[in-house]
Design a protein around this motif. Structure first.
Motif, PDB file in Angstrom:
ATOM      1  N   ASP A   1      11.841  -0.880  -6.698  1.00 59.06           N
ATOM      2  CA  ASP A   1      12.843  -1.737  -6.048  1.00 59.06           C
ATOM      3  C   ASP A   1      12.188  -2.601  -4.961  1.00 59.06           C
ATOM      4  O   ASP A   1      12.400  -3.818  -4.887  1.00 59.06           O
ATOM      5  N   ILE A   2      11.366  -1.970  -4.134  1.00 63.22           N
ATOM      6  CA  ILE A   2      10.672  -2.698  -3.060  1.00 63.22           C
ATOM      7  C   ILE A   2       9.713  -3.737  -3.655  1.00 63.22           C
ATOM      8  O   ILE A   2       9.630  -4.877  -3.195  1.00 63.22           O
ATOM      9  N   LEU A   3       8.993  -3.328  -4.692  1.00 58.63           N
ATOM     10  CA  LEU A   3       8.044  -4.234  -5.347  1.00 58.63           C
ATOM     11  C   LEU A   3       8.765  -5.483  -5.858  1.00 58.63           C
ATOM     12  O   LEU A   3       8.292  -6.614  -5.667  1.00 58.63           O
TER      13      LEU A   3
ATOM     14  N   ILE B   1       3.353  -4.951   2.709  1.00 58.99           N
ATOM     15  CA  ILE B   1       4.748  -4.616   2.396  1.00 58.99           C
ATOM     16  C   ILE B   1       4.966  -3.126   2.634  1.00 58.99           C
ATOM     17  O   ILE B   1       4.159  -2.299   2.171  1.00 58.99           O
ATOM     18  N   ARG B   2       6.029  -2.782   3.314  1.00 56.52           N
ATOM     19  CA  ARG B   2       6.410  -1.379   3.454  1.00 56.52           C
ATOM     20  C   ARG B   2       7.912  -1.260   3.228  1.00 56.52           C
ATOM     21  O   ARG B   2       8.666  -2.196   3.486  1.00 56.52           O
ATOM     22  N   GLY B   3       8.325  -0.108   2.749  1.00 56.59           N
ATOM     23  CA  GLY B   3       9.754   0.122   2.534  1.00 56.59           C
ATOM     24  C   GLY B   3      10.331   0.905   3.701  1.00 56.59           C
ATOM     25  O   GLY B   3       9.675   1.797   4.238  1.00 56.59           O
TER      26      GLY B   3
ATOM     27  N   TYR C   1       7.082   6.242  12.367  1.00 55.79           N
ATOM     28  CA  TYR C   1       5.758   6.200  11.733  1.00 55.79           C
ATOM     29  C   TYR C   1       5.397   4.768  11.322  1.00 55.79           C
ATOM     30  O   TYR C   1       4.283   4.290  11.592  1.00 55.79           O
ATOM     31  N   GLU C   2       6.350   4.094  10.700  1.00 52.64           N
ATOM     32  CA  GLU C   2       6.087   2.733  10.209  1.00 52.64           C
ATOM     33  C   GLU C   2       5.827   1.765  11.370  1.00 52.64           C
ATOM     34  O   GLU C   2       4.974   0.886  11.278  1.00 52.64           O
ATOM     35  N   PHE C   3       6.562   1.934  12.436  1.00 50.31           N
ATOM     36  CA  PHE C   3       6.418   1.098  13.626  1.00 50.31           C
ATOM     37  C   PHE C   3       5.011   1.264  14.202  1.00 50.31           C
ATOM     38  O   PHE C   3       4.302   0.292  14.495  1.00 50.31           O
TER      39      PHE C   3
ATOM     40  N   PRO D   1       0.813  -1.215   0.000  1.00 43.74           N
ATOM     41  CA  PRO D   1       0.000   0.000   0.000  1.00 43.74           C
ATOM     42  C   PRO D   1       0.852   1.272   0.000  1.00 43.74           C
ATOM     43  O   PRO D   1       1.979   1.269   0.491  1.00 43.74           O
ATOM     44  N   GLY D   2       0.289   2.337  -0.546  1.00 43.13           N
ATOM     45  CA  GLY D   2       1.003   3.610  -0.505  1.00 43.13           C
ATOM     46  C   GLY D   2       0.249   4.681  -1.260  1.00 43.13           C
ATOM     47  O   GLY D   2      -0.828   4.428  -1.815  1.00 43.13           O
ATOM     48  N   THR D   3       0.855   5.855  -1.277  1.00 36.25           N
ATOM     49  CA  THR D   3       0.240   6.973  -1.998  1.00 36.25           C
ATOM     50  C   THR D   3       0.687   6.957  -3.466  1.00 36.25           C
ATOM     51  O   THR D   3      -0.087   7.282  -4.367  1.00 36.25           O
ATOM     52  N   PHE D   4       1.941   6.609  -3.691  1.00 37.76           N
ATOM     53  CA  PHE D   4       2.497   6.481  -5.043  1.00 37.76           C
ATOM     54  C   PHE D   4       2.213   7.717  -5.903  1.00 37.76           C
ATOM     55  O   PHE D   4       1.631   7.606  -6.977  1.00 37.76           O
TER      56      PHE D   4
HETATM   57  P1  ADP Z   1       2.653   6.502   2.114  1.00 37.47           P
HETATM   58  O1  ADP Z   1       1.896   7.788   2.033  1.00 37.47           O
HETATM   59  O2  ADP Z   1       1.800   5.326   2.485  1.00 37.47           O
HETATM   60  O3  ADP Z   1       3.926   6.567   2.918  1.00 37.47           O
HETATM   61  P2  ADP Z   1       4.382   6.365  -0.228  1.00 37.47           P
HETATM   62  O4  ADP Z   1       4.007   6.204  -1.654  1.00 37.47           O
HETATM   63  O5  ADP Z   1       5.127   7.585   0.163  1.00 37.47           O
HETATM   64  O6  ADP Z   1       3.046   6.196   0.578  1.00 37.47           O
HETATM   65  O7  ADP Z   1       5.250   5.110   0.230  1.00 37.47           O
HETATM   66  C1  ADP Z   1       4.732   3.815   0.167  1.00 37.47           C
HETATM   67  C2  ADP Z   1       5.748   2.855   0.743  1.00 37.47           C
HETATM   68  O8  ADP Z   1       6.910   2.809  -0.086  1.00 37.47           O
HETATM   69  C3  ADP Z   1       6.255   3.260   2.142  1.00 37.47           C
HETATM   70  O9  ADP Z   1       6.467   2.091   2.912  1.00 37.47           O
HETATM   71  C4  ADP Z   1       7.568   3.933   1.869  1.00 37.47           C
HETATM   72  O10 ADP Z   1       8.456   3.813   2.948  1.00 37.47           O
HETATM   73  C5  ADP Z   1       8.055   3.144   0.663  1.00 37.47           C
HETATM   74  N1  ADP Z   1       8.969   3.925  -0.149  1.00 37.47           N
HETATM   75  C6  ADP Z   1       8.774   5.123  -0.726  1.00 37.47           C
HETATM   76  N2  ADP Z   1       9.874   5.539  -1.386  1.00 37.47           N
HETATM   77  C7  ADP Z   1      10.799   4.562  -1.201  1.00 37.47           C
HETATM   78  C8  ADP Z   1      12.161   4.394  -1.593  1.00 37.47           C
HETATM   79  N3  ADP Z   1      12.816   5.317  -2.278  1.00 37.47           N
HETATM   80  N4  ADP Z   1      12.780   3.277  -1.221  1.00 37.47           N
HETATM   81  C9  ADP Z   1      12.132   2.360  -0.481  1.00 37.47           C
HETATM   82  N5  ADP Z   1      10.871   2.443  -0.061  1.00 37.47           N
HETATM   83  C10 ADP Z   1      10.219   3.530  -0.413  1.00 37.47           C
END
Ligand code: ADP
Length: 164
Positions: free
Chosen positions: A19-21, A88-90, A99-101, A7-10
């Motif tokens: 990369d995370i994907l 999944i979170r990065g 925040y992630e914790f 999930p994310g805002t993307f």
């Molecule tokens: P959110 O508003 O949910 O944080 P983001 O699109 O900013 O949405 O991020 C979605 C996820 O991708 C988050 O877990 C964020 O930490 C991770 N993420 C964003 N940019 C990167 C990056 N450059 N490298 C690794 N993870 C990233």
């Protein structure tokens, strides 16, 4: 079949997200990239545009078993509806951690069997986020190395700029 939600805002998807994907794809049978509609952030791109850019990136990179959807509401409800076992979170730096914790523990409180998996990107993406990409693009800087080709096209259109 083990399904994970990413999930994310993307806003927009960057090479850091990609990369995370790719790392998540190695661990799960299916990954659903989930674009949040109800983010408190004010996005540059509409949900439809964000979904379309991710869709095009999946197609361009020929990813199998990756889909993209948008969602509105409580993430744990959505994940359970999709029968996902993981979120999944990065994690880029210590600054992401607090925040992630908090999010991970709150999600676990609501759905104990849903596991949050943190993945670290390649070091070259640790300083990268969507906000920085939007800001550079708005000031007509070059973001070619930070985003998939389709995103570059959309950023050019949004900012009426030709990056070289
Ligand atoms: P959110 O508003 O949910 O944080 P983001 O699109 O900013 O949405 O991020 C979605 C996820 O991708 C988050 O877990 C964020 O930490 C991770 N993420 C964003 N940019 C990167 C990056 N450059 N490298 C690794 N993870 C990233």
């Amino acid at each position: 079949m083990k399904i994970a939600i990413y999930p994310g805002t993307f806003d927009p998807i960057t090479n850091g997200h990609v990369d995370i994907l790719e790392r998540a794809m190695l661990l799960f049978d299916k990954v659903i990239v989930t674009v949040a509609k109800n983010s408190s952030k004010t996005p540059m791109f509409s949900v439809e545009e964000r979904v379309a850019m991710i869709q095009e990136t999946i197609r361009h990179n020929r990813y199998k078993n990756v889909t993209v959807e948008s969602f509105d509401g409580l993430l744990v409800d959505y994940a359970q509806k999709k029968k996902a076992v993981a979120l999944i979170r990065g994690l880029r730096a210590v600054s992401d951690f607090e925040y992630e914790f908090q999010m991970a523990l709150m999600n676990r409180k609501q759905a104990n069997s849903l596991v949050t998996v943190f993945l670290m990107p390649h070091e070259k993406y640790t300083y990268l986020n969507s906000t920085i990409v939007r800001e550079i693009a708005q000031h007509h800087g070059n973001v070619k190395d930070f985003v998939p080709p389709v995103v570059l096209k959309h950023l050019k259109a949004k900012t009426s700029h030709r990056f070289t």
